[in-house]
Design a protein around this motif. Structure first.
Motif, mmCIF file in Angstrom:
data_model
loop_
_atom_site.group_PDB
_atom_site.id
_atom_site.type_symbol
_atom_site.label_atom_id
_atom_site.label_comp_id
_atom_site.label_asym_id
_atom_site.label_seq_id
_atom_site.Cartn_x
_atom_site.Cartn_y
_atom_site.Cartn_z
ATOM 1 N N GLY A 18 -33.203 -12.143 2.445
ATOM 2 C CA GLY A 18 -32.706 -13.509 2.558
ATOM 3 C C GLY A 18 -33.396 -14.447 1.585
ATOM 4 O O GLY A 18 -32.752 -15.287 0.944
ATOM 5 N N LEU A 19 -34.706 -14.304 1.447
ATOM 6 C CA LEU A 19 -35.449 -15.143 0.504
ATOM 7 C C LEU A 19 -35.014 -14.862 -0.929
ATOM 8 O O LEU A 19 -34.869 -15.787 -1.736
ATOM 9 N N ALA A 20 -34.820 -13.583 -1.250
ATOM 10 C CA ALA A 20 -34.381 -13.224 -2.599
ATOM 11 C C ALA A 20 -32.978 -13.753 -2.872
ATOM 12 O O ALA A 20 -32.684 -14.249 -3.969
ATOM 13 N N GLY A 155 -23.598 -8.824 -6.511
ATOM 14 C CA GLY A 155 -24.556 -8.495 -7.561
ATOM 15 C C GLY A 155 -25.377 -7.259 -7.259
ATOM 16 O O GLY A 155 -26.050 -6.718 -8.150
ATOM 17 N N ALA A 156 -25.342 -6.764 -6.016
ATOM 18 C CA ALA A 156 -26.063 -5.537 -5.674
ATOM 19 C C ALA A 156 -25.559 -4.346 -6.471
ATOM 20 O O ALA A 156 -26.267 -3.349 -6.618
ATOM 21 N N VAL A 157 -24.343 -4.462 -7.011
ATOM 22 C CA VAL A 157 -23.788 -3.366 -7.795
ATOM 23 C C VAL A 157 -24.604 -3.134 -9.063
ATOM 24 O O VAL A 157 -24.576 -2.030 -9.639
ATOM 25 N N VAL A 158 -25.357 -4.156 -9.509
ATOM 26 C CA VAL A 158 -26.234 -3.997 -10.670
ATOM 27 C C VAL A 158 -27.701 -4.172 -10.243
ATOM 28 O O VAL A 158 -28.529 -4.653 -11.011
ATOM 29 N N ASN A 159 -27.968 -3.802 -9.018
ATOM 30 C CA ASN A 159 -29.318 -3.893 -8.444
ATOM 31 C C ASN A 159 -29.821 -5.336 -8.349
ATOM 32 O O ASN A 159 -31.026 -5.597 -8.473
ATOM 33 N N GLY A 160 -28.908 -6.258 -8.127
ATOM 34 C CA GLY A 160 -29.294 -7.646 -7.952
ATOM 35 C C GLY A 160 -29.952 -7.867 -6.599
ATOM 36 O O GLY A 160 -29.783 -7.057 -5.676
ATOM 37 N N PRO A 161 -30.707 -8.950 -6.452
ATOM 38 C CA PRO A 161 -31.424 -9.209 -5.208
ATOM 39 C C PRO A 161 -30.507 -9.767 -4.124
ATOM 40 O O PRO A 161 -29.443 -10.303 -4.414
ATOM 41 N N MET A 166 -28.061 -4.565 1.364
ATOM 42 C CA MET A 166 -27.807 -4.093 2.728
ATOM 43 C C MET A 166 -26.325 -3.778 2.931
ATOM 44 O O MET A 166 -25.963 -2.750 3.518
ATOM 45 N N ILE A 167 -25.459 -4.650 2.414
ATOM 46 C CA ILE A 167 -24.012 -4.459 2.591
ATOM 47 C C ILE A 167 -23.531 -3.218 1.862
ATOM 48 O O ILE A 167 -22.804 -2.381 2.420
ATOM 49 N N PHE A 168 -23.939 -3.045 0.602
ATOM 50 C CA PHE A 168 -23.479 -1.898 -0.183
ATOM 51 C C PHE A 168 -24.052 -0.591 0.359
ATOM 52 O O PHE A 168 -23.381 0.446 0.316
ATOM 53 N N THR A 169 -25.291 -0.634 0.851
ATOM 54 C CA THR A 169 -25.871 0.569 1.452
ATOM 55 C C THR A 169 -25.082 0.975 2.687
ATOM 56 O O THR A 169 -24.804 2.161 2.909
ATOM 57 N N GLY A 170 -24.700 -0.018 3.482
ATOM 58 C CA GLY A 170 -23.896 0.273 4.656
ATOM 59 C C GLY A 170 -22.532 0.845 4.294
ATOM 60 O O GLY A 170 -22.055 1.793 4.928
ATOM 61 N N LEU A 171 -21.912 0.271 3.260
ATOM 62 C CA LEU A 171 -20.604 0.774 2.832
ATOM 63 C C LEU A 171 -20.700 2.209 2.316
ATOM 64 O O LEU A 171 -19.772 3.005 2.482
ATOM 65 N N ALA A 172 -21.823 2.543 1.692
ATOM 66 C CA ALA A 172 -22.014 3.899 1.181
ATOM 67 C C ALA A 172 -22.230 4.902 2.309
ATOM 68 O O ALA A 172 -22.098 6.112 2.106
ATOM 69 N N LEU A 188 -23.854 -11.291 8.078
ATOM 70 C CA LEU A 188 -24.394 -12.362 8.921
ATOM 71 C C LEU A 188 -25.494 -13.128 8.186
ATOM 72 O O LEU A 188 -25.589 -14.360 8.300
ATOM 73 N N GLY A 189 -26.298 -12.421 7.413
ATOM 74 C CA GLY A 189 -27.344 -13.081 6.627
ATOM 75 C C GLY A 189 -26.775 -14.072 5.637
ATOM 76 O O GLY A 189 -27.287 -15.187 5.479
ATOM 77 N N VAL A 190 -25.690 -13.679 4.959
ATOM 78 C CA VAL A 190 -25.034 -14.587 4.001
ATOM 79 C C VAL A 190 -24.487 -15.814 4.713
ATOM 80 O O VAL A 190 -24.607 -16.943 4.223
ATOM 81 N N ILE A 191 -23.893 -15.614 5.882
ATOM 82 C CA ILE A 191 -23.343 -16.734 6.645
ATOM 83 C C ILE A 191 -24.450 -17.702 7.067
ATOM 84 O O ILE A 191 -24.291 -18.924 6.972
ATOM 85 N N VAL A 192 -25.566 -17.158 7.545
ATOM 86 C CA VAL A 192 -26.690 -18.012 7.950
ATOM 87 C C VAL A 192 -27.195 -18.824 6.768
ATOM 88 O O VAL A 192 -27.471 -20.034 6.880
ATOM 89 N N LEU A 193 -27.331 -18.192 5.610
ATOM 90 C CA LEU A 193 -27.770 -18.916 4.415
ATOM 91 C C LEU A 193 -26.780 -20.013 4.042
ATOM 92 O O LEU A 193 -27.183 -21.111 3.625
ATOM 93 N N ALA A 194 -25.495 -19.729 4.176
ATOM 94 C CA ALA A 194 -24.474 -20.731 3.855
ATOM 95 C C ALA A 194 -24.625 -21.961 4.742
ATOM 96 O O ALA A 194 -24.547 -23.108 4.276
ATOM 97 N N VAL A 195 -24.857 -21.727 6.033
ATOM 98 C CA VAL A 195 -25.036 -22.845 6.967
ATOM 99 C C VAL A 195 -26.297 -23.639 6.604
ATOM 100 O O VAL A 195 -26.278 -24.881 6.578
ATOM 101 N N LEU A 196 -27.380 -22.949 6.320
ATOM 102 C CA LEU A 196 -28.633 -23.620 5.980
ATOM 103 C C LEU A 196 -28.511 -24.436 4.698
ATOM 104 O O LEU A 196 -28.952 -25.589 4.631
ATOM 105 N N PHE A 197 -27.914 -23.845 3.665
ATOM 106 C CA PHE A 197 -27.735 -24.561 2.401
ATOM 107 C C PHE A 197 -26.859 -25.784 2.594
ATOM 108 O O PHE A 197 -27.122 -26.854 2.037
ATOM 109 N N ASP A 198 -25.791 -25.634 3.381
ATOM 110 C CA ASP A 198 -24.895 -26.761 3.595
ATOM 111 C C ASP A 198 -25.603 -27.891 4.329
ATOM 112 O O ASP A 198 -25.409 -29.072 4.012
ATOM 113 N N LEU A 199 -26.436 -27.554 5.296
ATOM 114 C CA LEU A 199 -27.206 -28.572 6.012
ATOM 115 C C LEU A 199 -28.194 -29.280 5.072
ATOM 116 O O LEU A 199 -28.381 -30.498 5.152
ATOM 117 N N ILE A 200 -28.794 -28.510 4.193
ATOM 118 C CA ILE A 200 -29.736 -29.101 3.230
ATOM 119 C C ILE A 200 -29.022 -30.090 2.323
ATOM 120 O O ILE A 200 -29.491 -31.219 2.107
#
Length: 214
Positions: A18-20, A155-161, A166-172, A188-200
């Motif tokens: 999440g931090l990355a 971006g995980a497809v190119v080893n992005g942070p 987690m999502i691509f590993t699960g799909l594999a 769920l992590g992406v959704i939580v970040l979206a809510v936090l960023f929007d609040l900020i």
């Protein structure tokens, strides 16, 4: 219950991802905002440059993100560089468009009054036009942030942070008991970040916009 147990067991990994994820998106939004606002300021008064900039930045959004990440592998390699570059590209249009829209919506009478008070063009822009256009500009930044949070996962497809790993590993691992939990946790992590960023950004908008134009 099984999913909650999975979250508990992988809490450290999810926090690190999440931090990355937040860091790469935050950096991209910052760069896109600087470039986008500058392009908007440079072109909002003249029609042809304005249309050209909007057309180019709009074209960026038509490029499939998966394909763009792969194309950037050659010049930028694996990891965060291709992800950051692509996210900046995708983040430009909302910022540029809203900057131009906000500046062009400023009442001409207000600008004429400022000119009559002896303010030069730079002073009018910094003291009058940009403050009045700010709510529209920051709305564009908020939209950019929400868009980039989703794209960053790919971006995980190119080893992005980020949570994309987690999502691509699960799909594999589709078909295994842990697959759904991994995909769901990353999403769920992406959704939580979206809510936090929007609040900020909502808080920043409230604090940086004068009460008279809220």
């Amino acid at each position: 219950m099984e999913f909650l147990e999975f979250l508990g067991n992988r809490a450290d990994d999810l926090l690190e991802m999440g931090l990355a994820h937040a860091a790469i998106v935050g950096a991209a939004v910052l760069i896109a905002t600087v470039i986008g606002v500058a392009l908007g300021i440079a072109t909002y008064r003249t029609e042809r440059p304005r249309e050209f900039v909007l057309a180019i930045t709009g074209t960026f959004l038509t490029i499939p993100s998966f394909a763009l990440f792969i194309l950037l592998l050659g010049p930028l390699g694996l990891g965060w560089p291709p992800v950051l570059f692509a996210l900046v590209m995708y983040g430009l249009l909302p910022v540029v468009r809203n900057t131009i829209t906000g500046l062009r919506e400023v009442d001409p009478a207000v600008i004429e009054s400022a000119q009559g008070m002896g303010l030069n063009r730079r002073q009018r822009l910094l003291r009058i036009e940009l403050p009045l256009a700010w709510p529209v500009v920051i709305t564009g930044v908020r939209v950019t942030t929400l868009v980039l949070l989703g794209i960053a996962a790919i971006g995980a497809v190119v080893n992005g942070p980020g949570y994309g790993e987690m999502i691509f590993t699960g799909l594999a691992r589709v078909g295994t008991p842990v697959a759904v939990n991994m995909v769901l946790a990353g999403t769920l992590g992406v959704i939580v970040l979206a809510v936090l960023f929007d609040l900020i950004f909502y808080t920043v908008q409230r604090l940086t916009t004068s009460r008279g134009i809220r």
